[in-house]
Design a protein around this motif. Structure first.
Motif, PDB file in Angstrom:
ATOM      1  N   SER A  98       0.872  -1.172   0.000  1.00 48.46           N
ATOM      2  CA  SER A  98       0.000   0.000   0.000  1.00 48.46           C
ATOM      3  C   SER A  98       0.912   1.226   0.000  1.00 48.46           C
ATOM      4  O   SER A  98       1.736   1.380   0.910  1.00 48.46           O
ATOM      5  CB  SER A  98      -0.847  -0.058   1.268  1.00 48.46           C
ATOM      6  OG  SER A  98      -1.574   1.119   1.410  1.00 48.46           O
ATOM      7  N   ASP A 103       2.232  -1.078   7.069  1.00 48.46           N
ATOM      8  CA  ASP A 103       1.468  -1.809   8.092  1.00 48.46           C
ATOM      9  C   ASP A 103       2.112  -3.164   8.383  1.00 48.46           C
ATOM     10  O   ASP A 103       2.309  -3.548   9.529  1.00 48.46           O
ATOM     11  CB  ASP A 103      -0.005  -1.966   7.665  1.00 48.46           C
ATOM     12  CG  ASP A 103      -0.171  -2.594   6.290  1.00 48.46           C
ATOM     13  OD1 ASP A 103       0.792  -2.592   5.495  1.00 48.46           O
ATOM     14  OD2 ASP A 103      -1.271  -3.108   5.998  1.00 48.46           O
ATOM     15  N   GLU A 145      -2.535   7.701   3.456  1.00 52.58           N
ATOM     16  CA  GLU A 145      -3.887   8.291   3.451  1.00 52.58           C
ATOM     17  C   GLU A 145      -4.915   7.335   2.852  1.00 52.58           C
ATOM     18  O   GLU A 145      -6.105   7.470   3.085  1.00 52.58           O
ATOM     19  CB  GLU A 145      -3.886   9.602   2.652  1.00 52.58           C
ATOM     20  CG  GLU A 145      -3.098  10.700   3.350  1.00 52.58           C
ATOM     21  CD  GLU A 145      -3.100  11.987   2.544  1.00 52.58           C
ATOM     22  OE1 GLU A 145      -4.191  12.422   2.112  1.00 52.58           O
ATOM     23  OE2 GLU A 145      -2.004  12.523   2.330  1.00 52.58           O
ATOM     24  N   LYS A 146      -4.406   6.379   2.040  1.00 48.10           N
ATOM     25  CA  LYS A 146      -5.355   5.453   1.393  1.00 48.10           C
ATOM     26  C   LYS A 146      -5.351   4.081   2.062  1.00 48.10           C
ATOM     27  O   LYS A 146      -6.010   3.151   1.587  1.00 48.10           O
ATOM     28  CB  LYS A 146      -4.996   5.303  -0.084  1.00 48.10           C
ATOM     29  CG  LYS A 146      -5.216   6.595  -0.851  1.00 48.10           C
ATOM     30  CD  LYS A 146      -5.059   6.381  -2.339  1.00 48.10           C
ATOM     31  CE  LYS A 146      -5.146   7.719  -3.056  1.00 48.10           C
ATOM     32  NZ  LYS A 146      -4.059   7.959  -3.988  1.00 48.10           N
ATOM     33  N   LEU A 147      -4.584   3.962   3.145  1.00 46.34           N
ATOM     34  CA  LEU A 147      -4.511   2.647   3.818  1.00 46.34           C
ATOM     35  C   LEU A 147      -5.855   2.363   4.493  1.00 46.34           C
ATOM     36  O   LEU A 147      -6.301   3.078   5.372  1.00 46.34           O
ATOM     37  CB  LEU A 147      -3.364   2.654   4.845  1.00 46.34           C
ATOM     38  CG  LEU A 147      -3.079   1.348   5.551  1.00 46.34           C
ATOM     39  CD1 LEU A 147      -2.655   0.257   4.562  1.00 46.34           C
ATOM     40  CD2 LEU A 147      -1.966   1.546   6.581  1.00 46.34           C
ATOM     41  N   ASP A 148      -6.452   1.296   4.022  1.00 49.12           N
ATOM     42  CA  ASP A 148      -7.803   0.936   4.412  1.00 49.12           C
ATOM     43  C   ASP A 148      -7.787   0.338   5.841  1.00 49.12           C
ATOM     44  O   ASP A 148      -6.952  -0.511   6.147  1.00 49.12           O
ATOM     45  CB  ASP A 148      -8.194  -0.092   3.331  1.00 49.12           C
ATOM     46  CG  ASP A 148      -9.486  -0.736   3.540  1.00 49.12           C
ATOM     47  OD1 ASP A 148      -9.497  -1.973   3.565  1.00 49.12           O
ATOM     48  OD2 ASP A 148     -10.460   0.003   3.670  1.00 49.12           O
ATOM     49  N   THR A 149      -8.705   0.758   6.700  1.00 45.75           N
ATOM     50  CA  THR A 149      -8.699   0.265   8.087  1.00 45.75           C
ATOM     51  C   THR A 149      -8.959  -1.236   8.152  1.00 45.75           C
ATOM     52  O   THR A 149      -8.383  -1.927   8.997  1.00 45.75           O
ATOM     53  CB  THR A 149      -9.750   1.027   8.929  1.00 45.75           C
ATOM     54  OG1 THR A 149      -9.359   2.396   8.938  1.00 45.75           O
ATOM     55  CG2 THR A 149      -9.796   0.534  10.362  1.00 45.75           C
ATOM     56  N   ALA A 150      -9.767  -1.736   7.223  1.00 46.19           N
ATOM     57  CA  ALA A 150     -10.031  -3.183   7.226  1.00 46.19           C
ATOM     58  C   ALA A 150      -8.726  -3.949   6.989  1.00 46.19           C
ATOM     59  O   ALA A 150      -8.447  -4.946   7.649  1.00 46.19           O
ATOM     60  CB  ALA A 150     -11.064  -3.528   6.167  1.00 46.19           C
ATOM     61  N   GLN A 151      -7.909  -3.454   6.055  1.00 41.19           N
ATOM     62  CA  GLN A 151      -6.612  -4.118   5.787  1.00 41.19           C
ATOM     63  C   GLN A 151      -5.693  -4.013   7.003  1.00 41.19           C
ATOM     64  O   GLN A 151      -5.031  -4.970   7.391  1.00 41.19           O
ATOM     65  CB  GLN A 151      -5.904  -3.497   4.577  1.00 41.19           C
ATOM     66  CG  GLN A 151      -4.543  -4.190   4.349  1.00 41.19           C
ATOM     67  CD  GLN A 151      -3.692  -3.572   3.260  1.00 41.19           C
ATOM     68  OE1 GLN A 151      -4.208  -3.226   2.202  1.00 41.19           O
ATOM     69  NE2 GLN A 151      -2.397  -3.432   3.499  1.00 41.19           N
TER      70      GLN A 151
END
Ligand code: NAD
Ligand code: MG
Length: 298
Positions: free
Chosen positions: A146, A202, A150-156
């Motif tokens: 990723s 992450d 700013e685009k890192l998805d919380t689900a991921q």
């Protein structure tokens, strides 16, 4: 005498060293469908009874590094339970075959390690079916690249932490009370804990957490006679890399930036897992063993 000398292999050429063909699979992917297929020691690992009649549980034992450890443990005389995701059944069946060919028991327990209940059930079921638990390899992992925070998805983010970090807590909570002095827990961290890539922010953070977890748990359980160590691989050719673990465009040069100039194969880690599981490393705990092709951890 000289005719009996084992020929030293050129390590830069011992395994695949050409550019890797671009490829992509949906997560979690299968070793079966990779080109070239990762070398997990299927035709090369030779055991010497270093783990005779030990009982081992390996998460992610279907493919890649976990498969290499599973094959090696079985050939060293251990009975082996592996966990994996249900869609990985074809890879898991191959590993079962290799464990049984070594004359050992193979126990397959599929399920999702993001689920606390499953993690605890997995340990209890493995220990019950194996008749005890001497070795636990916490190897399963999740990696999705990723490039922009700013685009890192919380689900991921949550999934990466649940699989890579929380599952270790849940499984250790269930395993430690079942383990006897002499038992060994081995986590799989990464060079990413020490030299994080910007597009694995992450994942790299979870791998640093695994190092801290390993060292802290080792101190907690040393007096019980249980050792806890970690293996920190560099770039290793596995399904993780072709299922969103990196950009497809960077697959051909995978591992080229190491001093050895090539990626490693899972087979090249098997001996380290065996060492850390066996009595030969009886004074080794809270350590991280790098297998990096020369980019070193510290
Ligand atoms: P792999 O894809 O072959 O193995 C990872 C395994 O994790 C899968 O087979 C799968 O069974 C398991 N897994 C993933 N999500 C799961 C979930 N939700 N529930 C249950 N199991 C799940 O790839 P690998 O490279 O052999 O990975 C093994 C370990 O090595 C991972 O922890 C990875 O982070 C670590 N590692 C790999 C590399 C590398 O370059 N391949 C480098 C450093 C560290
Ligand atoms: Mg797999």
């Amino acid at each position: 005498m000289q005719n009996n000398r084992q020929k030293a292999k050129n390590v830069t050429k011992k395994y695949y060293s050409k550019p890797y063909p671009k490829q992509h699979q949906p997560y979690p992917g299968l070793d079966k469908k990779m080109t070239p297929k990762p070398d997990c020691g299927e035709t090369s690992y030779v055991g010497h009874n270093l783990l005779l009649n030990r009982r081992a549980l390996i998460t992610g034992g279907d493919s890649g590094i976990g498969r290499a450890a599973a094959i090696a443990f079985a050939r060293e005389g251990a009975d082996v339970a592996i966990s994996y995701l249900p869609v990985e059944e074809p890879d898991a069946q191959e590993v079962k075959k290799y464990i049984e060919q070594a004359g050992r028991r193979a126990i397959l327990i599929p399920g999702d390690l993001a689920d606390e209940k499953f993690c605890k059930k997995l340990v209890r079921e493995a220990a019950k079916k194996l008749g005890g638990l001497d070795i636990m390899v916490l190897n399963a992992g999740y990696q999705q690249y990723s490039i922009d925070i700013e685009k890192l998805d919380t689900a991921q983010l949550e999934r990466t932490f649940a699989i890579n970090v929380f599952s270790m807590f849940w499984m250790s909570q269930a395993a430690v009370p079942l383990m006897k002095p002499g038992a060994s827990i081995i986590t799989t961290s990464s060079i990413q804990a020490y030299k994080p890539s910007e597009d694995l922010i992450d994942y790299a953070t979870t791998k640093a957490a695994i190092v801290a977890f390993t060292r802290a748990l080792a101190k907690q359980v040393a007096k019980r006679g249980i050792r806890v160590n970690s293996v920190a691989p560099g770039p290793i050719w596995t399904a993780l890399q072709v299922c969103g673990g990196r950009k497809t465009s960077s697959i051909p040069t995978f591992g080229k930036d190491t001093p050895m100039g090539r990626a490693g194969q899972p087979a090249e880690l098997a001996g380290v897992y065996v060492l850390l599981a066996s009595d030969a490393s009886s004074y080794t705990t809270a350590e991280v063993y790098g297998v990096t092709g020369g980019n070193h951890t510290m």
